[in-house]
Design an enzyme around this catalytic site. Structure first.
Site, PDB file in Angstrom:
ATOM      1  N   HIS A 246      61.941  75.984  51.867  1.00 33.24           N
ATOM      2  CA  HIS A 246      61.376  75.601  50.642  1.00 33.24           C
ATOM      3  C   HIS A 246      62.409  74.875  49.827  1.00 33.24           C
ATOM      4  O   HIS A 246      63.223  75.324  49.107  1.00 33.24           O
ATOM      5  CB  HIS A 246      61.248  77.077  49.755  1.00 33.24           C
ATOM      6  CG  HIS A 246      60.501  77.168  48.594  1.00 33.24           C
ATOM      7  ND1 HIS A 246      60.551  78.007  47.741  1.00 33.24           N
ATOM      8  CD2 HIS A 246      59.369  76.280  48.139  1.00 33.24           C
ATOM      9  CE1 HIS A 246      59.806  77.654  46.675  1.00 33.24           C
ATOM     10  NE2 HIS A 246      59.113  76.570  46.951  1.00 33.24           N
ATOM     11  N   CYS A 271      62.623  77.332  38.585  1.00 34.72           N
ATOM     12  CA  CYS A 271      64.293  77.407  38.465  1.00 34.72           C
ATOM     13  C   CYS A 271      64.595  76.008  38.534  1.00 34.72           C
ATOM     14  O   CYS A 271      65.916  75.931  38.694  1.00 34.72           O
ATOM     15  CB  CYS A 271      64.686  78.534  39.156  1.00 34.72           C
ATOM     16  SG  CYS A 271      64.133  80.079  39.059  1.00 34.72           S
ATOM     17  N   LYS A 273      63.978  73.202  40.208  1.00 27.30           N
ATOM     18  CA  LYS A 273      64.218  72.514  41.409  1.00 27.30           C
ATOM     19  C   LYS A 273      63.690  71.101  41.397  1.00 27.30           C
ATOM     20  O   LYS A 273      64.217  70.179  41.576  1.00 27.30           O
ATOM     21  CB  LYS A 273      63.109  73.227  42.266  1.00 27.30           C
ATOM     22  CG  LYS A 273      63.194  72.678  44.176  1.00 27.30           C
ATOM     23  CD  LYS A 273      62.698  73.935  44.633  1.00 27.30           C
ATOM     24  CE  LYS A 273      62.214  73.507  46.003  1.00 27.30           C
ATOM     25  NZ  LYS A 273      60.759  74.143  46.349  1.00 27.30           N
ATOM     26  N   SER A 275      63.011  69.299  38.607  1.00 24.13           N
ATOM     27  CA  SER A 275      64.094  68.645  37.602  1.00 24.13           C
ATOM     28  C   SER A 275      65.358  68.240  38.319  1.00 24.13           C
ATOM     29  O   SER A 275      65.887  67.067  37.990  1.00 24.13           O
ATOM     30  CB  SER A 275      63.993  69.312  36.310  1.00 24.13           C
ATOM     31  OG  SER A 275      64.833  70.450  36.340  1.00 24.13           O
ATOM     32  N   ASP A 288      59.671  69.989  47.384  1.00 24.26           N
ATOM     33  CA  ASP A 288      59.257  71.541  47.703  1.00 24.26           C
ATOM     34  C   ASP A 288      59.523  72.006  48.884  1.00 24.26           C
ATOM     35  O   ASP A 288      59.910  72.907  48.927  1.00 24.26           O
ATOM     36  CB  ASP A 288      57.644  71.690  47.107  1.00 24.26           C
ATOM     37  CG  ASP A 288      57.363  72.925  46.825  1.00 24.26           C
ATOM     38  OD1 ASP A 288      58.344  73.630  46.374  1.00 24.26           O
ATOM     39  OD2 ASP A 288      56.113  73.326  47.427  1.00 24.26           O
ATOM     40  N   ASN A 384      52.593  78.218  33.787  1.00 29.71           N
ATOM     41  CA  ASN A 384      52.850  77.634  34.994  1.00 29.71           C
ATOM     42  C   ASN A 384      51.847  76.505  35.213  1.00 29.71           C
ATOM     43  O   ASN A 384      51.258  76.241  36.186  1.00 29.71           O
ATOM     44  CB  ASN A 384      52.352  78.966  36.120  1.00 29.71           C
ATOM     45  CG  ASN A 384      52.749  78.500  37.468  1.00 29.71           C
ATOM     46  OD1 ASN A 384      53.646  77.836  37.743  1.00 29.71           O
ATOM     47  ND2 ASN A 384      51.886  78.933  38.545  1.00 29.71           N
TER      48      ASN A 384
END
Ligand code: SPV
Ligand code: MN
Length: 619
Positions: A246, A271, A273, A275, A288, A384
């Site tokens: 991941h 968290c 990722k 950015s 991802d 989200n």
């Protein structure tokens, strides 16, 4: 093919015949019979077919047009806004389990149940038969994937997020080695949202390399190629000795130096990722999921499984994420989901602009202060809420995004959301210490998964929610993977969320400095300070980077607060980790690292007589 002529027209039949794959035909026949759609349409990689899906999603009102050209909005139902771990099950032979934290159920029972629920589930709907490729075309990394769905939104999202694979299916010449996904959103209400959320099911069948998923629309549950394929691929990678992670993949380009250094990074959802992968001045390959294999030259190589981004939109603004912000506010094919819409314009929390107090959102017609049936205040845009785009639309897309050979990886980064323990960045002492560090990651829960938020949870390699093999085996595979390489990636751990008195100790932009520090470590240009938990940066190096990159005077006080070793907190963490791994049969090496780290921390406490030790004392 045994399919009623009234269901599938000549053209679709011809398309499927041309693939000449008996297994594909059998799957389509089986699920047409079971799901009973009113029509079956087969899609190829052609422009016309891609356009057909885009239009279908608008025509059937899963998406609506926004004011800006090619921008659309889709709303998932109010209770369908995140991944649903409770109803996600791995189907296993009777009596088998994987790990205590992984949901599994008896395969026969699961198949019976879900096939029962799927009987007639596509009544009055069109079944779309789509072909994709997980990973670059014609690459040893890649896995072809067949998707059946009654949702044009799912097919449209996949057209943006994944490489088209009709040609790839022809190329594999009848091979049965592919993944397949059957999805139905089930019965829909007037807003085109799932009616039967109580019957939401997401069942992974590892034996058949298939996932069956029904009564859901949120992409993390419905889009086969995303987290559903990740779960199947983890099982496949385990059998074939590679890693399925991941992870983002990015190129770091230090200013004034003619080099690019590739990193992969695993962060729990929401968290930082995306950015990180989008930091200004760097290039992105994927945000991802990565397949990682040993290369012939003894280095690790990674490819992006996807070709798009399904990113969190909250807090994306011109200052913190300028590239994404610009991409989201200029015309291009783009799906917004679950943001607030007013006068056909999208708004989200933290966009750096005033957000209207009323409009249309995932709840319906909304105004500020509205409460749901449990008395909970409804936010304008959902926490989200997301955007779906192609990476090729980004000005910072790396030139090797589609390279079938992948890119050589010099560093693995493990991130977490930890307010009181871990330093902002460290380098592990060795590969195996790095595996331990990644496997010991804890993170506070976020809106990307249904359930309470802000609860500290163990999330090894940010992959725990997707594991389909025992945790101990997964860790062992990482250890073995490193041992098989001549040149292991360095391992780093980051924490962007360290706080003192409720305030973050770092700015959002600081992650760029940590990345450039890692790049210099890879190239042996910086020394580091050895601490009980790993190597941390030296003050002078960070000071120089902050000055050069942000023209900022980085003070000794800031450094000291950020990089002090909080011994009791680390020791408490070790206790929690030890407990989690009880009964998991983690490799001995893993337990050795826990013991050694504890010893080093206690020794430091005794030597310094302090519980919080300044990095200046460690030099
Ligand atoms: C994540 O939450 O990690 C995502 C989005 O990438 S999804 O898995 O699709 O929910
Ligand atoms: Mn993810």
């Amino acid at each position: 093919m045994d399919i009623d002529k009234n269901l599938m027209d000549e053209e679709s039949l011809k398309k499927i015949k041309e693939i000449d794959n008996k297994k594909v035909e059998k799957i389509v026949e089986e699920y047409v019979k079971l799901c009973k759609p009113k029509k079956v349409t087969v899609l190829t990689d052609s422009k016309e077919d891609i356009e057909y899906i885009r239009k279908l999603s608008l025509d059937n009102k899963e998406e609506s047009k926004l004011a800006m050209e090619a921008h659309t909005i889709h709303f998932d139902g109010y209770y369908d806004q995140a991944r649903d771990p409770k109803n996600t099950q791995i189907l296993l032979p009777k009596g088998k389990t994987i790990s205590k934290s992984i949901n599994s159920m008896d395969r026969d029972e699961g198949l019976n149940e879900i096939h029962g629920l799927m009987d007639g589930i596509m009544k009055d709907k069109e079944m779309l038969v789509c072909f994709f490729c997980l990973g670059p075309l014609n690459s040893k990394f890649s896995i072809p994937a067949l998707q059946l769905t009654d949702s044009a939104l799912v097919a449209h999202s996949e057209n943006l997020l994944y490489r088209q694979g009709y040609g790839e299916f022809k190329r594999i010449n009848g091979s049965e080695d592919f993944f397949y996904f059957v999805h139905s959103a089930g019965e829909l209400d007037q807003r085109m949202n799932c009616k039967n959320l109580d019957k939401r099911r997401i069942y992974m069948d590892l034996e058949e390399n298939r996932v069956l998923t029904i009564n859901n629309q949120y992409a993390g549950n419905s889009v086969g190629l995303k987290k559903l394929a990740l779960r199947l691929a983890i099982s496949k990678a385990n059998k074939e000795d590679w890693l399925c992670e991941h992870m983002f993949i990015m190129g770091v380009h230090p200013p004034g130096k003619e080099r690019v250094t590739y990193f992969t990074g695993a962060f729990p959802s929401a968290c930082g990722k995306t950015s990180t992968a989008m930091i200004l001045g760097q290039t992105i390959i994927g945000d991802d999921i990565a397949y990682i294999r040993p290369g012939e030259d003894g280095q690790a190589y990674a490819v992006n499984v996807e070709q798009g981004i399904f990113g969190i939109i909250e807090d994306v603004n011109a200052e913190d994420d300028p590239v994404i912000y610009k991409t989201l506010t200029t015309p291009r094919e783009l799906i917004f989901s679950n943001v607030l819409v007013k006068d056909r314009k999208p708004y989200w929390t933290g966009m750096g602009q005033e957000v209207p107090e009323e409009g249309e959102n995932h709840y319906g017609s909304w105004k500020k202060g509205d409460k749901d049936k449990d008395g909970k205040e409804i936010s304008g845009s959902h926490k989200n809420s997301r955007y779906t785009i192609r990476i090729s639309e980004l000005e910072n897309a790396d030139e090797k995004t589609d390279d079938p050979e992948g890119v050589p990886v010099s560093g693995f980064i493990y991130g977490g959301r930890d307010s009181d323990t871990s330093v902002p960045v460290l380098q592990s002492l060795s590969w195996s210490h790095g595996v331990y560090t990644g496997a010991a990651i804890e993170s506070e829960t976020t809106a990307a998964t249904i359930g309470e938020q802000g609860v500290r949870k163990h999330n090894p390699m940010s992959n725990i929610e997707f594991l389909t093999i025992p945790l101990g085996v997964y860790i062992e595979n990482h250890l073995k993977f490193g041992e098989s390489l001549d040149k292991c990636p360095l391992v780093f751990a980051t924490n962007y969320f360290l706080k003192e008195n409720g305030e973050f100790l770092n700015s959002k932009l600081d992650k760029k400095i940590w990345l450039l520090w890692m790049d210099c470590r890879v190239h042996n240009e910086f020394e580091a300070i050895e601490t009980p938990v790993g190597f941390i940066p030296k003050y002078e190096d960070l000071k120089e980077l902050f000055k050069a990159i942000f023209d900022k005077e980085y003070s000794k006080e800031e450094y000291e607060k950020q990089f002090s070793i909080r011994i009791s907190n680390y020791l408490d963490k070790l206790k929690r980790i030890e407990k989690i791994y009880q009964g998991e049969e983690a490799p001995d090496m893993f337990h050795k690292h826990i013991g050694q780290e504890r010893k080093r921390l206690i020794k430091l406490k005794e030597r310094s007589g302090k519980d919080t030790v300044s990095p200046f004392e460690l030099e």
